[in-house]
Motif scaffolding. Structure first.
Motif, mmCIF file in Angstrom:
data_model
loop_
_atom_site.group_PDB
_atom_site.id
_atom_site.type_symbol
_atom_site.label_atom_id
_atom_site.label_comp_id
_atom_site.label_asym_id
_atom_site.label_seq_id
_atom_site.Cartn_x
_atom_site.Cartn_y
_atom_site.Cartn_z
ATOM 1 N N ILE A 90 -31.647 23.074 -9.278
ATOM 2 C CA ILE A 90 -31.652 22.774 -7.843
ATOM 3 C C ILE A 90 -30.248 22.744 -7.238
ATOM 4 C CG2 ILE A 90 -33.847 21.542 -7.973
ATOM 5 C CD1 ILE A 90 -32.282 18.936 -7.649
ATOM 6 N N ALA A 91 -29.230 22.806 -8.126
ATOM 7 C CA ALA A 91 -27.859 22.939 -7.611
ATOM 8 C C ALA A 91 -27.545 24.411 -7.319
ATOM 9 C CB ALA A 91 -26.872 22.378 -8.629
ATOM 10 N N GLY A 92 -28.481 25.287 -7.674
ATOM 11 C CA GLY A 92 -28.273 26.719 -7.449
ATOM 12 C C GLY A 92 -27.555 27.385 -8.614
ATOM 13 N N GLU A 93 -27.400 26.646 -9.753
ATOM 14 C CA GLU A 93 -26.714 27.226 -10.923
ATOM 15 C C GLU A 93 -27.726 27.959 -11.803
ATOM 16 O OE1 GLU A 93 -23.745 23.350 -11.188
ATOM 17 O OE2 GLU A 93 -25.546 23.500 -12.437
ATOM 18 N N SER A 212 -37.287 22.283 -10.266
ATOM 19 C CA SER A 212 -36.949 20.862 -10.392
ATOM 20 C C SER A 212 -38.020 20.246 -11.283
ATOM 21 C CB SER A 212 -36.950 20.184 -9.023
ATOM 22 O OG SER A 212 -38.275 19.887 -8.636
ATOM 23 N N ASP A 213 -37.988 18.933 -11.436
ATOM 24 C CA ASP A 213 -39.030 18.329 -12.273
ATOM 25 C C ASP A 213 -40.333 18.153 -11.498
ATOM 26 O OD1 ASP A 213 -38.087 16.425 -10.601
ATOM 27 O OD2 ASP A 213 -38.015 14.816 -12.095
ATOM 28 N N LYS A 214 -40.341 18.464 -10.200
ATOM 29 C CA LYS A 214 -41.560 18.230 -9.414
ATOM 30 C C LYS A 214 -42.141 19.487 -8.785
ATOM 31 C CE LYS A 214 -41.025 13.432 -8.027
ATOM 32 N NZ LYS A 214 -39.676 13.123 -8.478
ATOM 33 N N ASP A 249 -40.653 20.004 8.126
ATOM 34 C CA ASP A 249 -39.885 18.780 7.836
ATOM 35 C C ASP A 249 -40.284 18.204 6.480
ATOM 36 O OD1 ASP A 249 -38.692 19.113 10.261
ATOM 37 O OD2 ASP A 249 -39.890 17.593 11.306
ATOM 38 N N ARG A 250 -41.584 18.277 6.192
ATOM 39 C CA ARG A 250 -42.105 17.736 4.936
ATOM 40 C C ARG A 250 -41.562 18.533 3.741
ATOM 41 N NH1 ARG A 250 -46.530 15.209 2.301
ATOM 42 N NH2 ARG A 250 -45.395 14.798 0.379
ATOM 43 N N ILE A 251 -41.513 19.858 3.899
ATOM 44 C CA ILE A 251 -40.984 20.705 2.813
ATOM 45 C C ILE A 251 -39.515 20.346 2.572
ATOM 46 C CG2 ILE A 251 -40.450 23.083 2.099
ATOM 47 C CD1 ILE A 251 -42.819 23.958 3.938
ATOM 48 N N LEU A 252 -38.754 20.204 3.665
ATOM 49 C CA LEU A 252 -37.330 19.869 3.525
ATOM 50 C C LEU A 252 -37.149 18.486 2.898
ATOM 51 C CD1 LEU A 252 -35.971 21.431 6.814
ATOM 52 C CD2 LEU A 252 -35.187 21.968 4.493
ATOM 53 N N GLN A 253 -38.058 17.589 3.249
ATOM 54 C CA GLN A 253 -37.995 16.242 2.656
ATOM 55 C C GLN A 253 -38.223 16.317 1.136
ATOM 56 O OE1 GLN A 253 -40.713 13.536 4.603
ATOM 57 N NE2 GLN A 253 -40.502 12.084 2.906
ATOM 58 N N ASP A 254 -39.187 17.152 0.726
ATOM 59 C CA ASP A 254 -39.440 17.336 -0.716
ATOM 60 C C ASP A 254 -38.219 17.911 -1.430
ATOM 61 O OD1 ASP A 254 -42.008 16.385 -0.625
ATOM 62 O OD2 ASP A 254 -42.942 18.365 -0.455
ATOM 63 N N LEU A 255 -37.406 18.677 -0.687
ATOM 64 C CA LEU A 255 -36.250 19.346 -1.301
ATOM 65 C C LEU A 255 -34.944 18.600 -0.986
ATOM 66 C CD1 LEU A 255 -37.154 23.078 -0.431
ATOM 67 C CD2 LEU A 255 -37.773 21.798 -2.464
ATOM 68 N N THR A 256 -35.051 17.305 -0.735
ATOM 69 C CA THR A 256 -33.885 16.518 -0.297
ATOM 70 C C THR A 256 -32.659 16.710 -1.184
ATOM 71 O OG1 THR A 256 -35.309 14.861 0.659
ATOM 72 C CG2 THR A 256 -33.073 14.156 0.169
ATOM 73 N N ASN A 257 -32.861 16.668 -2.508
ATOM 74 C CA ASN A 257 -31.696 16.734 -3.407
ATOM 75 C C ASN A 257 -31.292 18.157 -3.778
ATOM 76 O OD1 ASN A 257 -31.553 13.938 -3.508
ATOM 77 N ND2 ASN A 257 -33.197 13.876 -5.042
ATOM 78 N N TRP A 258 -31.914 19.133 -3.177
ATOM 79 C CA TRP A 258 -31.613 20.524 -3.532
ATOM 80 C C TRP A 258 -30.347 20.977 -2.794
ATOM 81 C CZ3 TRP A 258 -35.874 24.188 -5.397
ATOM 82 C CH2 TRP A 258 -36.873 23.467 -6.062
ATOM 83 N N ALA A 259 -29.624 21.924 -3.399
ATOM 84 C CA ALA A 259 -28.346 22.389 -2.829
ATOM 85 C C ALA A 259 -28.549 22.938 -1.412
ATOM 86 C CB ALA A 259 -27.750 23.474 -3.727
#
Ligand SMILES: Cc1cc2nc3c(=O)[nH]c(=O)nc-3n(C[C@H](O)[C@H](O)[C@H](O)COP(=O)(O)OP(=O)(O)OC[C@H]3O[C@@H](n4cnc5c(N)ncnc54)[C@H](O)[C@@H]3O)c2cc1C
Length: 397
Positions: A90-93, A212-214, A249-259
């Protein structure tokens, strides 16, 4: 061993196909090449730029080429011939990067990714305009010994000698044949959109899976400068939101910790261009036909997209059904052979695809599903999948 005769089915019979999706159009092309009279009835009012990205695998491409030899070259011109399948965190690496050389060496082809709508256009252009009838939603049909009468929304009807239901997972033809059946929600929700953009996360000859793990997110080149993004998530229940901005907004919330570059793809997508798709299938059927009517593609065997075989298997159906109709002495014999060649194989695909969907979430406990890191098919299963040769017990096809 069965024997195929030169067809005694009258080539002048009128074949109606319900659904101008990928399976219905491919079948119409194949049947017309054999000299059959074909009419395709589609509920959409026009061919709009809909649908997401598709992966075309060696088996599907082999059958498209059998149906019309120049199709694969045209698809290559529109789509993207994959050289690498890349997995990122999820850091894009990049976690790993698998070249498709093995696929090419073993099966002679790589995967081609393409926009569903572009492929629909390529197929539709192979047919005369007057053979596709838009704005014709089939409600049901009735059949006699002699023919089939199809009823459309608005009161129109059409007569045919033979009817093929290629009208997708919610098939009206299947419902008329077999009644209301259960649809299985596979506890997986998917959101997807197509976006024209320059991408730092994906090269032109790659497909990228970010995990990610989810949940996971696919980036797919679908040609013409567009990428398709699809995110899938374990979701025991679902409800479809009518508010597209709330969904985004919900999709972005699910991806909060993504790069941020990953989140930007979603941010840059207009909310009304994002589609929510609950992943569903239906239990396999033991028969697809009754009298003068049969099924093809998702109408016959809807499956989870976990192996990317829905459209690919529909192309197999289209060619096999056409060969059966062209070679068999009567409709019953042709449909029997079609089912014999196709039902067992697609049943396995349906079961394996549903398992694949479930295995994507290696659940350690109910709140922490873990997407698998790799999804390689074992080698003998890949051979079975990609090297399909129908009619192996019949010598003269
Ligand atoms: C997220 C996702 C990813 C996927 N990825 C892949 C992939 O990588 N590779 C792959 O092979 N497959 C993939 N699939 C599956 C693939 O899209 C379908 O299996 C394929 O499109 C089925 O083709 P079809 O012609 O049978 O049905 P459809 O494509 O559903 O076409 C049915 C057509 O019939 C029309 N229709 C429906 N009802 C009626 C009616 N009553 N009257 C008249 N017309 C009607 C519809 O408008 C439509 O045009 C994916 C699916 C999903 C959801």
């Amino acid at each position: 061993m069965s024997t195929l005769h030169k067809s005694e089915i009258d080539m002048n019979i009128n074949i109606a196909i319900i659904g101008a999706g990928l399976g219905g159009l491919a079948c119409a092309i194949a049947l017309r090449k054999q000299g059959f009279e074909v009419q395709v009835y589609e509920q959409a009012k026009d061919f709009r730029p809909v649908g997401g990205g598709l992966g075309l695998f060696p088996n599907g491409l082999n059958f498209l080429e059998l149906i019309e030899p120049d199709l694969v070259e045209q698809i290559k011109n529109y789509g993207c011939c994959l050289q690498k399948i890349v997995v990122k965190n999820i850091a894009g690496e990049t976690i790993n990067s698998n070249p498709t050389t093995q696929l090419i060496e073993k099966y002679g082809r790589t995967i081609i990714t393409i926009w569903w709508w572009h492929l629909q256009q390529i197929l539709a252009k192979k047919l005369p305009e007057n053979c596709i009838h838009l704005d014709c939603q089939c409600l049901d049909f009735e059949q006699t010994e002699q023919d089939v009468i199809i009823h459309f929304k608005g009161g129109k009807t059409a007569r045919a000698d033979l009817l093929i239901g290629a009208d997708g997972i919610h098939s009206a033809v299947r419902k008329t044949l077999f009644g209301d059946e259960q649809i299985n929600y596979l506890k997986s929700m998917s959101w997807r959109a197509n976006l024209k953009c320059q991408q730092e996360l994906i090269k032109p000859d790659e497909i990228v899976r970010i995990i990610s793990d989810k949940q996971f997110l696919f980036l797919v080149n679908i040609g013409d400068g567009y990428i398709n993004w699809t995110t899938r998530k374990f979701a025991p229940e679902y409800h479809l939101s009518t508010n597209s901005q709330a969904m985004k907004d919900r999709i972005l919330q699910d991806l909060t910790n993504w790069a941020e570059p990953i989140r930007n793809i979603i941010k840059n997508t207009p909310a009304d261009k994002i589609f929510a798709v609950p992943i569903c299938d239906r239990p396999p059927l033991n028969s697809w036909s009754q009298g003068r009517v049969t099924l093809l593609g998702d109408a016959a065997h809807p499956m989870s997209p976990s192996m990317g075989q829905g459209a690919n298997s529909a192309f197999e159906d289209a060619w096999v059904l056409t060969q059966c109709l062209a070679r068999f002495s009567n409709i019953e014999g042709a449909f029997n052979q079609y089912e014999k060649e196709r039902i067992e194989r697609t049943k396995i695909m349906q079961i394996k695809s549903a398992e694949g969907e479930e295995n994507q979430w290696q659940t350690t406990n109910k709140t922490q599903p873990k997407p698998q890191k790799t999804r390689n098919l074992d080698s003998s299963f890949s051979d079975w999948l990609y090297q399909y040769k129908p009619f192996s017990t019949i010598s003269n096809i």
